[in-house]
Scaffold this active site. Sequence first.
Site, PDB file in Angstrom:
ATOM      1  N   GLU A 294      59.151  45.229  40.014  1.00  0.00           N
ATOM      2  CA  GLU A 294      59.089  46.294  39.004  1.00  0.00           C
ATOM      3  C   GLU A 294      60.066  47.438  39.298  1.00  0.00           C
ATOM      4  OE1 GLU A 294      54.412  45.796  37.803  1.00  0.00           O
ATOM      5  OE2 GLU A 294      54.873  47.010  39.564  1.00  0.00           O
TER       6      GLU A 294
HETATM    7  C1  TNX Z   1      51.732  44.761  39.279  1.00  0.00           C
HETATM    8  S1  TNX Z   1      52.436  42.432  40.710  1.00  0.00           S
HETATM    9  C2  TNX Z   1      52.222  45.231  40.478  1.00  0.00           C
HETATM   10  C3  TNX Z   1      51.515  46.296  41.180  1.00  0.00           C
HETATM   11  C4  TNX Z   1      50.278  46.744  40.446  1.00  0.00           C
HETATM   12  C5  TNX Z   1      49.594  45.540  39.853  1.00  0.00           C
HETATM   13  C6  TNX Z   1      48.304  45.858  39.182  1.00  0.00           C
HETATM   14  C7  TNX Z   1      53.347  43.396  41.465  1.00  0.00           C
HETATM   15  C8  TNX Z   1      54.231  42.796  42.421  1.00  0.00           C
HETATM   16  N1  TNX Z   1      53.274  44.693  41.169  1.00  0.00           N
HETATM   17  O1  TNX Z   1      52.378  47.396  41.389  1.00  0.00           O
HETATM   18  O2  TNX Z   1      49.447  47.401  41.337  1.00  0.00           O
HETATM   19  O3  TNX Z   1      50.457  44.952  38.917  1.00  0.00           O
HETATM   20  O4  TNX Z   1      47.656  44.696  38.790  1.00  0.00           O
END
Ligand code: TNX
Length: 537
Positions: A346
């Site tokens: 992300e």
């Molecule tokens: C996605 S999955 C994220 C996290 C969040 C999560 C909540 C991923 C690698 N990153 O930053 O906490 O969703 O479900």
Amino acid sequence: MNPMPINPVNRVLRRTGRTARAVGALAVFAVTAAGVSAAGVTAAQAAAAFPNTVVPVPVSEVASGATYTLTSATTVSSDVTGIGDYLAGILRTSTGYPITETTGTGSGSIALELTGAPTTVGAEGYVLTSTATGVVIQANQAAGLFHGVQTLLQLMPPAVMSPSVAAGPWTVPGGTITDYPRFEHRGAMLDVARHFFTVAQVERYIDEIALYKIDYLHLHLTDDQGWRIAINSWPNLATVGGSTEVGGGAGGYYTQADYSAIVAYAQTRYVTIVPEIDSPGHTNAALASYASLNCNGVAPALYTGTNVGFSSLCVPLALTYTFFDQVVGEIAALTPGPYIHIGGDEASSTTASDYATFEGKAQNIVASHGKTVVGWHNISTTALLPSTVLQFWDTTTSNSSVAAAAASGSKVIMSPANHAYLDMKYNRKIKLGQTWAGLIDVDTAYGWDPGNYLTGVGESSVAGVEAPLWTETILTSADIDYMAFPRLPAIAELGWSPWSTHNQTTFTQRLGAQGPRWKDMGVNYYQSTQVTWPPGS
Ligand code: TNX
């Protein structure tokens, strides 16, 4: 809530003197190739008699019908002292028997031996043999003995996990179990960044996951809302970056001694810690701690919300790599395990070209400290070191860059969010958790094949599985328990047991057998309506 250790006695390393009592060699009762044992029990009858209580289900279970019952004279011997102490401690606490520890391979009525196991059970497997006179667990390495001990405990009445003396009889059904894992990597992840959890809370979770033969605990140590480990060369990371959490609470951080204590505790449960420094996104806590790490030289405010994707390390800045190198260096020095996780998810505030530049440098920095990189699968769009391991977390069943990396030899840890994410709600009525990846009850957690899930990522490219628990909505050990149980054992079974054993019906029966154990241990599990929970659950 004040976290309670599952079983305080587990932590007491107690040595007793040698006792004179020795138990003779156990009778051999293996079922013959013709399917008939020495006692005249057919394999089918014997197998039918074996209790369906062990999670993950073992590779092979053959019942003999000869039950062993512990008595006040039962002794434990172990070729690995700590494992003998662990088992004897649990047995003493619930049975009230003295459970003396004897020295000498095979000398105990329950004997844990680093001899006699076939090479086919590998480093983590074991053979457990139970007869009327005792139990022998044989393994090639200590981890195998520890896993065999978990199986032994699950063969015994649930009250064996009670924190105080309970009523017997303390029986072990007779038979032979031969067992070893499908995948080497069977992980759990705890996000200690969104909400901070104390050393005792992490150790409690380690105790819980070890019951299901989980062998890695990935600690998500840094994120926008908190930096949770002291770095001597960058002290503000912990003192400033660790000073809050989601919702604005006090947060917290581990001193390096705390972190080392967690690592050492995990080792006693045959769990390897994988530390994650998430980068280049998810870095607001670091950027808030040092203005000099920001492209504009201005530190942002600390963040206590739950958005993602708004922060980025400054990729063109030379200091970014001094920072990353010193952080990774200090953590590598404290981490005996092979992996450092560099995040990479992300990073939507980092340009694609900056992202590729950063991931290249970050991987080299980790390698320069002698560690192997794990990264969220997003880094598969960049050039990977051959040893870099990807962690797949998306909700799709195909991803071209992950498939291409696998084709080039990269290994993948499978954490599909719509099956393996422990922060997803079981159903809409549940207060804790999120829903972005879907609702996950037991059938969904269990109903996928990690070795045949992602197009182009076959069994030989899969390192294993991991069940992440993100903690935006999770505040206490009771919350952790509620989201992890009963789903974590489902992921553990997918990682350990051969796919040929996969069966939703028998799995949920075995899962139900865990209910009374969790009740006795004080584990605040979710009573899924998909499971028939037996009395005492
Ligand atoms: C996605 S999955 C994220 C996290 C969040 C999560 C909540 C991923 C690698 N990153 O930053 O906490 O969703 O479900």
